[in-house]
Design a protein around this motif. Structure first.
Motif, PDB file in Angstrom:
ATOM      1  N   VAL A  53       0.854  -1.182   0.000  1.00  0.00           N
ATOM      2  CA  VAL A  53       0.000   0.000   0.000  1.00  0.00           C
ATOM      3  C   VAL A  53       0.892   1.235   0.000  1.00  0.00           C
ATOM      4  O   VAL A  53       1.760   1.391   0.861  1.00  0.00           O
ATOM      5  CB  VAL A  53      -0.939   0.021   1.226  1.00  0.00           C
ATOM      6  N   LYS A  63      -2.930   0.366  -4.084  1.00  0.00           N
ATOM      7  CA  LYS A  63      -2.699  -1.007  -3.651  1.00  0.00           C
ATOM      8  C   LYS A  63      -2.229  -1.800  -4.856  1.00  0.00           C
ATOM      9  O   LYS A  63      -2.862  -1.782  -5.912  1.00  0.00           O
ATOM     10  CB  LYS A  63      -3.986  -1.607  -3.077  1.00  0.00           C
ATOM     11  N   SER A  75      -5.974 -11.094  -5.679  1.00  0.00           N
ATOM     12  CA  SER A  75      -6.583 -10.205  -4.697  1.00  0.00           C
ATOM     13  C   SER A  75      -6.766  -8.794  -5.254  1.00  0.00           C
ATOM     14  O   SER A  75      -7.811  -8.163  -5.055  1.00  0.00           O
ATOM     15  CB  SER A  75      -5.715 -10.166  -3.429  1.00  0.00           C
ATOM     16  N   GLU A  79     -10.363  -6.744  -6.242  1.00  0.00           N
ATOM     17  CA  GLU A  79     -10.775  -5.426  -5.758  1.00  0.00           C
ATOM     18  C   GLU A  79     -11.006  -4.454  -6.910  1.00  0.00           C
ATOM     19  O   GLU A  79     -11.991  -3.699  -6.919  1.00  0.00           O
ATOM     20  CB  GLU A  79      -9.733  -4.862  -4.792  1.00  0.00           C
ATOM     21  N   ASP A 113      -9.598   5.527   8.940  1.00  0.00           N
ATOM     22  CA  ASP A 113     -10.756   4.636   8.983  1.00  0.00           C
ATOM     23  C   ASP A 113     -11.611   4.935  10.203  1.00  0.00           C
ATOM     24  O   ASP A 113     -11.174   5.583  11.160  1.00  0.00           O
ATOM     25  CB  ASP A 113     -10.328   3.165   8.956  1.00  0.00           C
ATOM     26  N   HIS A 149     -19.458  -8.167   0.767  1.00  0.00           N
ATOM     27  CA  HIS A 149     -18.152  -7.645   1.192  1.00  0.00           C
ATOM     28  C   HIS A 149     -17.287  -8.732   1.797  1.00  0.00           C
ATOM     29  O   HIS A 149     -16.090  -8.831   1.512  1.00  0.00           O
ATOM     30  CB  HIS A 149     -18.326  -6.490   2.181  1.00  0.00           C
ATOM     31  N   GLN A 156     -13.115  -1.010   7.897  1.00  0.00           N
ATOM     32  CA  GLN A 156     -13.257  -1.023   6.445  1.00  0.00           C
ATOM     33  C   GLN A 156     -13.957   0.225   5.904  1.00  0.00           C
ATOM     34  O   GLN A 156     -14.134   0.357   4.690  1.00  0.00           O
ATOM     35  CB  GLN A 156     -14.055  -2.261   5.986  1.00  0.00           C
ATOM     36  N   ASP A 169     -12.041  -1.536   0.617  1.00  0.00           N
ATOM     37  CA  ASP A 169     -11.319  -2.782   0.869  1.00  0.00           C
ATOM     38  C   ASP A 169     -12.117  -4.007   0.416  1.00  0.00           C
ATOM     39  O   ASP A 169     -12.621  -4.778   1.228  1.00  0.00           O
ATOM     40  CB  ASP A 169     -10.957  -2.892   2.348  1.00  0.00           C
ATOM     41  N   ASN A 171     -10.833  -6.566  -1.432  1.00  0.00           N
ATOM     42  CA  ASN A 171      -9.872  -7.523  -1.993  1.00  0.00           C
ATOM     43  C   ASN A 171     -10.242  -8.982  -1.761  1.00  0.00           C
ATOM     44  O   ASN A 171      -9.717  -9.867  -2.444  1.00  0.00           O
ATOM     45  CB  ASN A 171      -8.468  -7.250  -1.442  1.00  0.00           C
TER      46      ASN A 171
END
Length: 296
Positions: A53, A63, A75, A79, A113, A149, A156, A169, A171
């Motif tokens: 990141v 990312k 991954s 995303e 966050d 999700h 998140q 997020d 992924n």
């Protein structure tokens, strides 16, 4: 997770068939083989299990796969694909790399966050009420697109400049014909057959735990878990001991949830909505949203 000499070491999950599919933990060592080169305008923030990141020009979070390994690349593709599926929306993190699948760029939200914000700041009743509804709105948005999700938690969601929240997020998320690449932590996880695809109900259960986090500032049954390491470099024995303690706590939480034993929410803000997410009273995020009208 513990930070050591600038790297993040994670307790990654492995399947334990003898525990009905509930995840176990193992200590992993990160082998770093970066896919993108660092340049003068980007700062490496973290190296996770699957991704690096970066902060670009102080404005964008990028990312990228941690290596050329299949899991790392999958991954990021996952995303990127989901961001490309979902139209711009005020409840979803703003993606600025649409049509790309080799990396994911999202707007940098300096306030961080929602979990960290709530721990560091006093949140008014009015703001908490607004966020309670916005959390539900975000989940309702992704479900419209068939996205589950699969790892909902307060961490998140990002806090934007206007103090609104945005979900990100994706992924490990699930979308039509593409089963999830993982599932929630025990405190947010609906006990189920983990070999089967995740569902709307599993996301709603995790939403209930996320709303509980918002209102109480802690995860369900947080008292069962060991205290996090604080600004120290733990020994290998300490890390292993903590992993064992977390496994025991995870097993106890799953047992309680299977037995429909939930934390008492009778005296907290909109405990009826939280309990409804946990006990299966709601069948859709839209239904949760309707039940949550007149929150503020």
């Amino acid at each position: 997770m513990a930070t050591l000499v600038g790297f993040q070491f994670h307790e990654s999950k492995i399947t334990d068939e003898e525990s009905h599919g509930r995840s176990d933990y193992q200590i992993t060592t990160l082998e770093h083989s970066p896919v993108i080169e660092q340049t003068s305008n980007q700062k490496l923030l973290t190296i996770g299990v699957f991704a690096e990141v970066y902060l670009l020009d102080g404005k964008t979070i990028r990312k990228a796969p941690r290596s050329q390994g299949e899991d790392d690349i999958e991954s990021i593709i996952r995303e990127a694909t989901i961001y490309n599926m979902i139209d711009d929306h005020p409840r979803i993190a703003q993606c600025t790399s649409r049509e790309r699948i080799d990396f994911v760029d999202v707007k940098y939200y300096p306030k961080g966050d929602l979990s960290g914000f709530c721990q560091k700041n006093k949140v008014s009743t009015e703001l908490q009420s607004k966020w309670f509804r916005q959390l539900i709105e975000a989940v309702e948005v992704i479900h419209r697109y068939g996205v589950i999700h699969s790892d909902l938690a307060l961490r998140q969601f990002f806090v934007d400049d206007e103090l609104n929240i945005r979900l990100g997020d994706f992924n490990s998320s699930q979308y039509p014909e593409h089963p999830a690449l993982g599932y929630e932590k025990a405190t947010h996880c609906l006990p189920r057959d983990y070999a089967q695809p995740n569902t709307v109900l599993s996301d709603l259960f995790a939403l209930g735990s996320t709303l509980f986090e918002l209102v109480t500032r802690k995860a369900p049954y947080a008292e069962l878990y060991p205290i996090e390491f604080q600004d120290i470099a733990p020994s290998d024995i300490q890390i292993l001991t903590r992993a064992q303690q977390r496994r025991a706590a995870d097993a106890e939480v799953e047992k309680r949830f299977r037995n429909l034993q939930f934390p008492d929410v009778s005296h907290i803000f909109r405990g009826d909505v939280i309990l409804g997410c946990w006990n299966g009273r709601f069948s859709s995020a839209e239904e949760v949203l309707r039940s949550s009208t007149n929150i503020y």
